[in-house]
Motif scaffolding. Structure first.
Motif, mmCIF file in Angstrom:
data_model
loop_
_atom_site.group_PDB
_atom_site.id
_atom_site.type_symbol
_atom_site.label_atom_id
_atom_site.label_comp_id
_atom_site.label_asym_id
_atom_site.label_seq_id
_atom_site.Cartn_x
_atom_site.Cartn_y
_atom_site.Cartn_z
ATOM 1 N N LEU A 34 0.661 23.745 23.045
ATOM 2 C CA LEU A 34 0.003 22.628 23.646
ATOM 3 C C LEU A 34 -0.310 23.028 25.135
ATOM 4 O O LEU A 34 -1.327 22.998 25.841
ATOM 5 N N ASN A 35 0.640 24.036 25.695
ATOM 6 C CA ASN A 35 0.344 24.537 26.966
ATOM 7 C C ASN A 35 -0.878 25.446 27.067
ATOM 8 O O ASN A 35 -1.479 25.315 28.120
ATOM 9 N N LEU A 36 -1.041 26.224 26.009
ATOM 10 C CA LEU A 36 -2.240 27.162 25.793
ATOM 11 C C LEU A 36 -3.543 26.503 25.692
ATOM 12 O O LEU A 36 -4.419 26.805 26.339
ATOM 13 N N ALA A 37 -3.187 25.462 24.867
ATOM 14 C CA ALA A 37 -4.542 24.483 24.662
ATOM 15 C C ALA A 37 -5.076 24.001 25.965
ATOM 16 O O ALA A 37 -6.353 23.735 26.430
ATOM 17 N N LEU A 38 -4.107 23.165 26.528
ATOM 18 C CA LEU A 38 -4.450 22.386 27.917
ATOM 19 C C LEU A 38 -4.757 23.342 29.076
ATOM 20 O O LEU A 38 -5.463 22.745 30.019
ATOM 21 N N GLY A 39 -3.985 24.606 29.122
ATOM 22 C CA GLY A 39 -4.696 25.540 30.010
ATOM 23 C C GLY A 39 -6.157 25.871 29.921
ATOM 24 O O GLY A 39 -6.572 26.011 30.894
ATOM 25 N N LEU A 40 -6.507 26.095 28.635
ATOM 26 C CA LEU A 40 -7.848 26.093 28.446
ATOM 27 C C LEU A 40 -8.684 25.093 28.859
ATOM 28 O O LEU A 40 -9.725 25.186 29.657
ATOM 29 N N ALA A 41 -8.422 23.915 28.698
ATOM 30 C CA ALA A 41 -9.043 22.568 29.295
ATOM 31 C C ALA A 41 -9.026 22.632 30.645
ATOM 32 O O ALA A 41 -9.922 22.337 31.474
ATOM 33 N N LEU A 54 -0.901 18.313 17.021
ATOM 34 C CA LEU A 54 -2.236 17.615 16.526
ATOM 35 C C LEU A 54 -1.983 16.245 16.110
ATOM 36 O O LEU A 54 -2.693 15.267 16.314
ATOM 37 N N PRO A 55 -0.854 16.022 14.935
ATOM 38 C CA PRO A 55 -0.696 14.649 14.601
ATOM 39 C C PRO A 55 -0.363 13.745 15.703
ATOM 40 O O PRO A 55 -0.633 12.384 15.707
ATOM 41 N N ASP A 63 1.301 25.851 13.974
ATOM 42 C CA ASP A 63 2.163 24.879 15.074
ATOM 43 C C ASP A 63 1.104 24.025 15.715
ATOM 44 O O ASP A 63 1.720 22.704 15.879
ATOM 45 N N MET A 64 -0.022 24.326 15.838
ATOM 46 C CA MET A 64 -0.948 23.421 16.437
ATOM 47 C C MET A 64 -1.384 22.406 15.260
ATOM 48 O O MET A 64 -1.336 20.966 15.755
ATOM 49 N N ARG A 66 11.713 23.723 17.276
ATOM 50 C CA ARG A 66 10.250 22.934 17.080
ATOM 51 C C ARG A 66 9.751 22.510 18.485
ATOM 52 O O ARG A 66 8.561 22.528 18.601
ATOM 53 N N ALA A 67 10.476 22.135 19.378
ATOM 54 C CA ALA A 67 9.896 21.770 20.814
ATOM 55 C C ALA A 67 9.455 22.869 21.295
ATOM 56 O O ALA A 67 8.446 22.907 21.940
ATOM 57 N N LYS A 68 10.195 24.063 21.328
ATOM 58 C CA LYS A 68 9.292 25.179 22.060
ATOM 59 C C LYS A 68 8.143 25.828 21.653
ATOM 60 O O LYS A 68 7.086 25.982 22.184
ATOM 61 N N HIS A 69 8.101 25.711 20.176
ATOM 62 C CA HIS A 69 6.867 26.135 19.444
ATOM 63 C C HIS A 69 5.711 25.209 19.754
ATOM 64 O O HIS A 69 4.378 25.537 20.151
#
Length: 369
Positions: free
Chosen positions: A109-116, A71-72, A65-66, A101-104
């Motif tokens: 995106l929430n997980l990645a930015l949560g790490l940031a 990513l694009p 999904d990322m 699609r939006a939910k995935h």
């Protein structure tokens, strides 16, 4: 921490690599700032989820999904440039194509930015400020009894009889799989993960114990995971007689095998994949003009049948749900019928009937001005 490899030495090397990455992160040697590229965040995030205790299938889904959805859109941005407005606009574009699609996209995106955010590269997670996604209203659809019998007949007749067709003859496993799904509510992966030791035909009624599921990692062999989808899914289920009889036939086909032997296997003694079973069922039903039926259709049919007779709480328990709301929303077909007793009660309003003649009531109806 755990790691695996084709040999003990390779497993040891993989485990040491995981430990090194965790130590590197915990010591602060992984650098992320507001000016870091989003692609760099993705690299760090993918390493991070590799160290988490996620099912391989979940990890693969997150990575896919990322790379394909998120990513694009953010490839050329720095973390500083990713604003609430840009994320919100991105999610709206995804939802135009589909809610799923939006939910995935939102999840990863929430997980990645949560790490940031945890690395203090950003002051807040932009995903938290976006508009909530609205799930399209859908209704669960159960199969009617006539449809179930038509499916059984189609599977039973497939490639049998006088018609000569190329390929090996059917082994009858799909027929048993359907009866187990209809008699237990198990997911297709859970049915395929049943072992000989999970079936007990000595009790009345017979039981099956759900304790695993089938996993097919990308590029790796299919295997039995020793736990089902959720912890609440581990349970022993009493099954009806038609399921017990189908299981008895299947057990006979592997008589003498060890207790841990899978009930359903390929001709090479390997686990069946869920995708192959879905494809086979779809192809068989297509030949007789039946469409829109998936293995999950049987799970919804079971939930609806039990709900009508025993209530939603019983249906939720059978399906292994912690909430009746999940069962009601996604698995039980809405019932359009109103309680028939209302007709008896309303007989009190029949022409010429006095209040004292109201069925099932003492006294009369309250008057109105």
């Amino acid at each position: 921490m755990q790691a695996s490899g084709e040999t003990p030495k390779q497993a040891e090397i993989a485990l040491k690599a995981k430990l090194a990455r965790r130590i590197r992160r915990s010591s602060g040697s992984v650098e992320l700032t507001a000016d870091s590229a989003f692609t760099r965040l993705v690299e760090v995030w993918l390493e991070d989820i590799e160290l988490d205790d996620l099912a391989p299938s979940t990890r693969e889904l997150y990575e896919r999904d990322m790379r394909t959805l998120v990513l694009p859109a953010f490839r050329d941005m720095t973390l500083r440039e990713i604003s609430i407005m840009k994320v919100d606009r991105f999610l709206k574009e995804q939802q135009k194509q589909s809610y799923a699609r939006a939910k995935h996209a939102k999840v990863v995106l929430n997980l990645a930015l949560g790490l940031a955010l945890r690395y203090e590269a950003i002051d807040r997670n932009p995903v938290a400020g976006t508009k909530r996604l609205r799930r399209p209203k859908t209704e669960a659809k159960a199969l009617a009894h006539a449809q179930v019998d038509a499916i059984r007949a189609a599977v039973r007749a497939w490639r049998r009889g006088d018609q000569k067709v190329p390929g090996p003859p059917p082994d009858g496993q799909l027929e048993v799989i359907i009866e187990v799904m209809l008699g237990s509510s198990l997911r297709i992966g859970e049915v395929l993960a049943l072992r000989r030791c999970d079936v007990d035909l000595t009790t009345n009624p017979a039981t099956v114990r759900n304790s695993g599921t089938i996993i097919s990692p990308k590029g790796k062999p299919t295997y039995r995971q020793p736990r089902p989808k959720t912890s609440t899914s581990v349970r022993r289920i009493a099954v009806p007689t038609y399921t017990a009889e189908a299981l008895r036939r299947q057990l006979m086909s592997s008589a003498g095998e060890p207790p841990e032997t899978l009930l359903f296997r390929s001709r090479n003694k390997t686990p069946l994949t869920t995708n192959n079973v879905r494809r086979r069922l779809r192809d068989i039903l297509k030949e007789v003009g039946i469409t829109g039926v998936t293995p999950h259709s049987f799970r919804r049919t079971v939930a609806t049948t039990v709900d009508r007779a025993g209530g939603t709480a019983m249906a939720a328990q059978l399906l292994g749900h912690t909430s009746t709301e999940i069962t009601k929303r996604h698995y039980i077909e809405p019932d359009e019928n109103v309680d028939v007793r209302t007709a008896e009660i309303l007989e009190s309003l029949a022409p010429g009937k006095s209040p004292g003649q109201a069925a099932g009531h003492e006294g009369g109806l309250a008057g109105t001005e």
